[in-house]
Design a protein around this motif. Structure first.
Motif, PDB file in Angstrom:
ATOM      1  N   THR A  59       0.832  -1.206   0.000  1.00 39.02           N
ATOM      2  CA  THR A  59       0.000   0.000   0.000  1.00 39.02           C
ATOM      3  C   THR A  59       0.865   1.253   0.000  1.00 39.02           C
ATOM      4  O   THR A  59       0.692   2.146  -0.825  1.00 39.02           O
ATOM      5  N   TYR A  91       1.513  -0.192 -13.211  1.00 40.97           N
ATOM      6  CA  TYR A  91       1.020  -1.071 -12.146  1.00 40.97           C
ATOM      7  C   TYR A  91       1.828  -2.366 -12.098  1.00 40.97           C
ATOM      8  O   TYR A  91       2.304  -2.787 -11.039  1.00 40.97           O
ATOM      9  N   GLY A 140      -2.985  -2.333  -6.256  1.00 41.57           N
ATOM     10  CA  GLY A 140      -4.157  -1.890  -7.014  1.00 41.57           C
ATOM     11  C   GLY A 140      -5.007  -0.938  -6.195  1.00 41.57           C
ATOM     12  O   GLY A 140      -5.419   0.117  -6.669  1.00 41.57           O
ATOM     13  N   LEU A 141      -5.250  -1.303  -4.925  1.00 41.11           N
ATOM     14  CA  LEU A 141      -6.058  -0.444  -4.062  1.00 41.11           C
ATOM     15  C   LEU A 141      -5.369   0.902  -3.865  1.00 41.11           C
ATOM     16  O   LEU A 141      -6.001   1.956  -3.926  1.00 41.11           O
ATOM     17  N   ASN A 144      -5.726   3.138  -6.830  1.00 41.19           N
ATOM     18  CA  ASN A 144      -7.065   3.726  -6.876  1.00 41.19           C
ATOM     19  C   ASN A 144      -7.156   4.950  -5.988  1.00 41.19           C
ATOM     20  O   ASN A 144      -7.712   5.974  -6.371  1.00 41.19           O
ATOM     21  N   TRP A 243     -10.274 -10.071  -6.122  1.00 40.16           N
ATOM     22  CA  TRP A 243      -9.694  -8.985  -5.326  1.00 40.16           C
ATOM     23  C   TRP A 243      -8.547  -8.304  -6.071  1.00 40.16           C
ATOM     24  O   TRP A 243      -8.243  -7.136  -5.838  1.00 40.16           O
ATOM     25  N   THR A 244      -7.875  -9.041  -6.930  1.00 40.64           N
ATOM     26  CA  THR A 244      -6.785  -8.433  -7.703  1.00 40.64           C
ATOM     27  C   THR A 244      -7.348  -7.660  -8.894  1.00 40.64           C
ATOM     28  O   THR A 244      -6.920  -6.539  -9.166  1.00 40.64           O
ATOM     29  N   PRO A 247      -9.932  -4.032  -8.306  1.00 47.27           N
ATOM     30  CA  PRO A 247      -9.238  -2.742  -8.130  1.00 47.27           C
ATOM     31  C   PRO A 247      -8.460  -2.325  -9.376  1.00 47.27           C
ATOM     32  O   PRO A 247      -8.450  -1.148  -9.735  1.00 47.27           O
ATOM     33  N   SER A 250     -10.940  -0.971 -11.906  1.00 45.69           N
ATOM     34  CA  SER A 250     -11.472   0.337 -11.520  1.00 45.69           C
ATOM     35  C   SER A 250     -10.395   1.411 -11.690  1.00 45.69           C
ATOM     36  O   SER A 250     -10.688   2.540 -12.090  1.00 45.69           O
ATOM     37  N   PHE A 251      -9.144   1.047 -11.438  1.00 45.86           N
ATOM     38  CA  PHE A 251      -8.040   2.006 -11.619  1.00 45.86           C
ATOM     39  C   PHE A 251      -7.900   2.398 -13.090  1.00 45.86           C
ATOM     40  O   PHE A 251      -7.834   3.581 -13.437  1.00 45.86           O
TER      41      PHE A 251
END
Lengths: 260, 236
Positions: A59, A91, A140-141, A144, A243-244, A247, A250-251
């Motif tokens: 993160t 990414y 990824g989170l 975002n 979960w991978t 995000p 959405s990014f």
């Protein structure tokens, strides 16, 4: 996209932080093996560290790198390149180099200790795979959060809060819910609640694979009955994949609409 | 070369472009003028696809640019603020852009024109503002593209480099390139521009030649003409 990936990877490989993480994992591996003096015990201790620390590092590093790449992104956007491949390249560059630090940093001490000759190789590989998943998920989170917040201080704050929530607060709320509603059947609830937090999901998966689910008592038995089966393992892996990918999707979607 | 039709763009409550129509034919130097915050950079960024207009169409070389990226092969762009990744060297940056554009650029002439040889091995974070702008110019001019977009090309340049830049622009113009330039230096506009596009409060106020603008406003030089338009609008 591969070219962007190449440049962001190159940039990261040269940055001091990649080495700091690599050395950190290396040190961690050696210390754990030295203290436990036993491969399988070290793997279990390592699990506890991986499910909490890998998300934190992914993160923080993810948000830091995103903000640091603003100039690079602006430069690339004016070139004849597809937007989504620019962002996908960035990414994959970050998540890839972090995963590399993890694999090499932990792999080296364990390999030197004789991992390949022991029976723990499968458990260790599972640990590394889950570590890689967590790196990609939390990168990824973080991306975002980065793209949604122009203000770096705010973005950084949100990123730390996100980690704190998923790593610590979520479990607290989960536990509280279990206590408050203890008179009701909670099997489905606890299964569902686990699936909605990638950290918990990873922890449960590793615990079950290491066959120490007995430590979890009754809940452990339920989890074993679900995740222990082939369907359970497959659905857990699918959840980690979701979960991978969500995000990331959405990014990229945000990135395609954003003004620079 | 570039057709802009009814472009609208707002940032929150701030409506920056309110229906801009513009047709830029091939060849020549077009200066986009206007007071601060009139939408010059926004307009340019819309053409480049860095910003996405809320409404309207933009065509470059007769092709709509919405969700496209290939058309940027036809455009060289000089951003207003030279933001570069700080930890790479000038030579590496030039090499990287060359590699990314898949087109051989000719940077050696430009590097010597702007006397950048001593800086090639320096990291971009350690360069002065003016030197960064020169690197920026090298990147913008090293490819042979029909459209060249320059956002404030003169900022931070010393007189010698400014003269070099003007020569460079003339040379490219003779090669039939189309220029879109924003600037606040009116002397620069008088020297290089063929046509003037005057943006005011998100709309096109005037397009045409310099002498036409002077006639319209009844002023004797461009600086006063521009100031007159701006203050007249404010008093109205």
């Amino acid at each position: 996209m591969l070219k962007i990936l190449k440049y962001s990877f190159k940039d990261l490989i040269r940055s001091r932080w990649s080495y700091v993480y690599f050395l950190f994992y290396l040190l961690l591996g050696f210390v754990l093996l030295f203290l436990n003096n036993d491969l399988s015990k070290a793997v279990i201790t390592l699990m506890n560290i991986i499910v909490v620390l890998v998300p934190l590092i992914a993160t923080i590093f993810g948000i830091m790198y995103y903000y640091n790449s603003r100039e690079f992104i602006e430069l690339l956007l004016a070139q004849p390149l597809k937007r989504s491949s620019i962002f996908l390249g960035l990414y994959l560059g970050v998540a890839g180099s972090l995963t590399l630090s993890l694999v090499l940093g932990l792999g080296l001490p364990f390999a030197l200790y004789g991992l390949f000759k022991s029976g723990d190789i499968l458990n260790f590989s599972l640990l590394i795979v889950i570590g890689a998943f967590l790196t990609f998920i939390f990168n990824g989170l973080a991306f975002n959060i980065g793209i949604a917040n122009e203000n770096r201080i705010k973005g950084f704050g949100y990123a730390v809060l996100l980690w704190l929530f998923l790593a610590v607060i979520y479990d607290g709320l989960f536990l509280l819910a279990l206590i408050v509603f203890e008179e009701y059947p909670l099997d489905t609830f606890s299964l569902a609640a686990t699936v909605f937090n990638p950290i918990d999901l990873s922890r449960i998966l590793i615990l079950l694979e290491l066959d120490i689910s007995a430590l979890l008592g009754y809940t452990g038995a339920i989890f074993k009955a679900f995740f222990g089966t082939r369907i359970g393992i497959i659905s857990a892996t699918i959840m980690l994949l979701i979960w991978t990918l969500v995000p990331l999707w959405s990014f990229i979607r945000r990135a395609n609409k954003k003004d620079f | 070369m570039i057709q802009i039709e009814k472009i609208y763009k707002r940032f929150g409550r701030n409506e920056v472009l309110k229906g801009v129509d513009l047709n830029i034919p091939e060849g020549g130097i077009y200066a986009v003028l206007g007071p601060n915050g009139s939408g010059k950079t926004t307009l340019i960024k819309c053409v480049l696809g860095l910003m996405i207009p809320d409404q309207g169409d933009i065509k470059v070389a007769d092709k709509p640019i919405s969700k496209q990226w290939k058309y940027r092969e036809e455009i060289n762009y000089l951003p207003q603020i030279a933001n570069f990744p700080g930890n790479i060297r000038v030579r590496e940056l030039i090499h990287m852009i060359n590699d990314l554009r898949k087109k051989a650029g000719d940077e050696s002439y430009l590097v010597s024109l702007f006397k950048l040889e001593p800086f090639l091995e320096k990291k971009l974070a350690n360069l002065s503002g003016g030197t960064k702008q020169k690197v920026n110019l090298v990147l913008a001019f090293m490819f042979d593209s029909p459209v060249i977009v320059l956002d404030e090309p003169t900022s931070g340049l010393d007189p010698a480099s400014l003269i070099a830049l003007k020569k460079l622009i003339q040379k490219e113009k003779e090669a039939g390139k189309t220029f879109l330039i924003t600037t606040h230096i009116m002397q620069f506009v008088e020297e290089v521009a063929d046509q003037i596009i005057y943006l005011l409060e998100g709309k096109i106020y005037y397009t045409g030649t310099l002498s036409g603008l002077l006639e319209k406003t009844g002023q004797k030089d461009l600086e006063h003409a521009i100031a007159a338009i701006t203050s007249e609008k404010r008093h109205a």
